[in-house]
Design a protein around this motif. Structure first.
Motif, mmCIF file in Angstrom:
data_model
loop_
_atom_site.group_PDB
_atom_site.id
_atom_site.type_symbol
_atom_site.label_atom_id
_atom_site.label_comp_id
_atom_site.label_asym_id
_atom_site.label_seq_id
_atom_site.Cartn_x
_atom_site.Cartn_y
_atom_site.Cartn_z
ATOM 1 N N CYS A 156 -7.445 -16.423 3.423
ATOM 2 C CA CYS A 156 -8.100 -15.334 3.500
ATOM 3 C C CYS A 156 -7.261 -14.335 3.713
ATOM 4 C CB CYS A 156 -8.983 -15.491 4.793
ATOM 5 S SG CYS A 156 -10.159 -14.079 5.124
ATOM 6 N N CYS A 207 -7.219 -12.034 6.121
ATOM 7 C CA CYS A 207 -6.781 -12.370 7.630
ATOM 8 C C CYS A 207 -5.835 -13.170 7.983
ATOM 9 C CB CYS A 207 -8.172 -12.468 8.538
ATOM 10 S SG CYS A 207 -8.476 -14.279 8.480
ATOM 11 N N GLU A 250 -5.979 -16.589 7.474
ATOM 12 C CA GLU A 250 -6.693 -17.891 7.645
ATOM 13 C C GLU A 250 -6.740 -18.577 6.602
ATOM 14 O OE1 GLU A 250 -7.511 -19.392 10.705
ATOM 15 O OE2 GLU A 250 -7.803 -21.024 9.475
ATOM 16 N N CYS A 296 -14.217 -17.494 5.277
ATOM 17 C CA CYS A 296 -13.470 -17.933 6.185
ATOM 18 C C CYS A 296 -14.068 -18.423 7.452
ATOM 19 C CB CYS A 296 -12.575 -16.738 6.220
ATOM 20 S SG CYS A 296 -11.328 -16.713 7.507
ATOM 21 N N CYS A 340 -12.835 -15.182 10.260
ATOM 22 C CA CYS A 340 -13.036 -13.822 10.405
ATOM 23 C C CYS A 340 -14.639 -13.712 9.794
ATOM 24 C CB CYS A 340 -12.334 -12.865 9.886
ATOM 25 S SG CYS A 340 -12.080 -13.100 7.899
HETATM 26 ZN ZN LIG Z 1 -10.580 -14.302 7.368
#
Ligand SMILES: [Zn+2]
Length: 309
Positions: free
Chosen positions: A36, A38, A40, A53, A56
């Motif tokens: 992701c 973010c 992850e 995800c 998030c």
């Molecule tokens: Zn994420």
């Protein structure tokens, strides 16, 4: 690593469904598994084929940020388009693509070719290295539907890596004129600074040294015929390009399409030693997933600009 179908039969067997196509593109885009924005790596695939995800909660499509972004057509059609474009020895036309895929309009097919074109040549990346010949040339028959004799010729600039007596990679672009304002930006986009640019004595190349290039000049005196001896690689590339344009399109390449064909020729030429046509498909798919999307409006503006000339 390089995972691609070798034949049409393999292609058909490999991509029977949207899911199969999406899974393939996911593997190309995230070879080490989905991650992701973010950061992850833990995510699950929703029923609509989006990565959700676990950290998030964001949902990510495999096509987001690629040339396929916001497409309403099945990914299968896109894979077919890329397979067709790369397996055609002679080159791809919008009309051919429209017929093959049963696309509703010529404009759609044309838009697809232009999106794929952006994926074929990635500006600013992997610039040419070593010693590079650069020269301009006219390509004929551009601008008119038929009647090559009356059609305007287009000026292009070509860069070709010198590899022993042979040719390495190439870059080319249409330019409005042979001024330094047209040539210098091409050199900067095509060739990494610090390398040797080999040209004739034309003053359009006078700014090379000031911009960090080493400049080798071969003065061309006498008849034009000599040019092919002094900068032989560029001239070989140009004659191959002309033959290709003639063979594929009977020389009737419209001005609006020339840029596409230059990029397609470059893409094919730079991968000319690939044994498998499937490998071209693989590279194009990879690059299509790596570039920013081209909004259709910018493509249309581009066409109008050329049509008004
Ligand atoms: Zn994420």
């Amino acid at each position: 690593m390089d995972d691609y179908p070798r034949t049409v039969a393999e292609f058909e067997a490999r991509f029977p469904t949207e899911e199969a196509c999406r899974a393939y593109l996911c593997r190309l885009r995230w070879p080490d598994g989905f991650r992701c924005r973010c950061g992850e790596a833990n995510a699950w695939l929703t029923a609509r084929g989006l990565w959700q995800c676990t950290a998030c909660g964001a949902q990510t499509s495999v096509t987001a940020g690629t040339v396929f972004q916001d497409t309403r057509k099945p990914l299968r059609l896109w894979l077919h388009a890329m397979w067709w474009v790369t397996s055609q020895k002679t080159g791809a036309s919008a009309l051919g693509l429209q017929r093959l895929l049963g696309l509703g309009s010529y404009e759609t097919a044309w838009g697809w070719l232009h999106k794929l074109r952006r994926a074929m040549v990635r500006p600013g990346r992997d610039r040419l290295l070593g010693r590079v010949e650069v020269d301009e040339s006219f390509v004929g028959g551009v601008g008119g539907a038929r009647g090559r004799s009356t059609a305007k010729k287009a000026l292009i600039v070509v860069a070709a890596e010198e590899v022993g007596p042979g040719i390495g990679r190439i870059r080319m672009r249409r330019i409005p004129d042979a001024s330094a304002d047209s040539l210098q930006p091409f050199v900067e986009e095509a060739i990494a600074p610090g390398n040797v640019v080999h040209t004739d004595g034309w003053h359009g190349y006078d700014r090379l040294k000031a911009n960090g290039y080493r400049h080798r000049v071969t003065l061309l005196r006498g008849q034009h015929a000599l040019a092919s001896k002094r900068l032989p690689r560029v001239h070989r590339v140009v004659s191959l390009l002309k033959r290709w344009l003639l063979g594929t399109h009977q020389g009737a390449v419209t001005s609006a399409h020339l840029d596409y064909y230059l990029d397609e020729f470059t893409f094919r030429f730079n991968r000319r030693t690939s044994r498998h046509p499937g490998k071209l498909f693989f590279r194009l798919a990879q690059q299509a997933l790596a570039v920013e999307p081209a909004p259709y409006t910018s493509l249309v503006k581009h066409v109008r600009r050329h049509r008004n000339r």
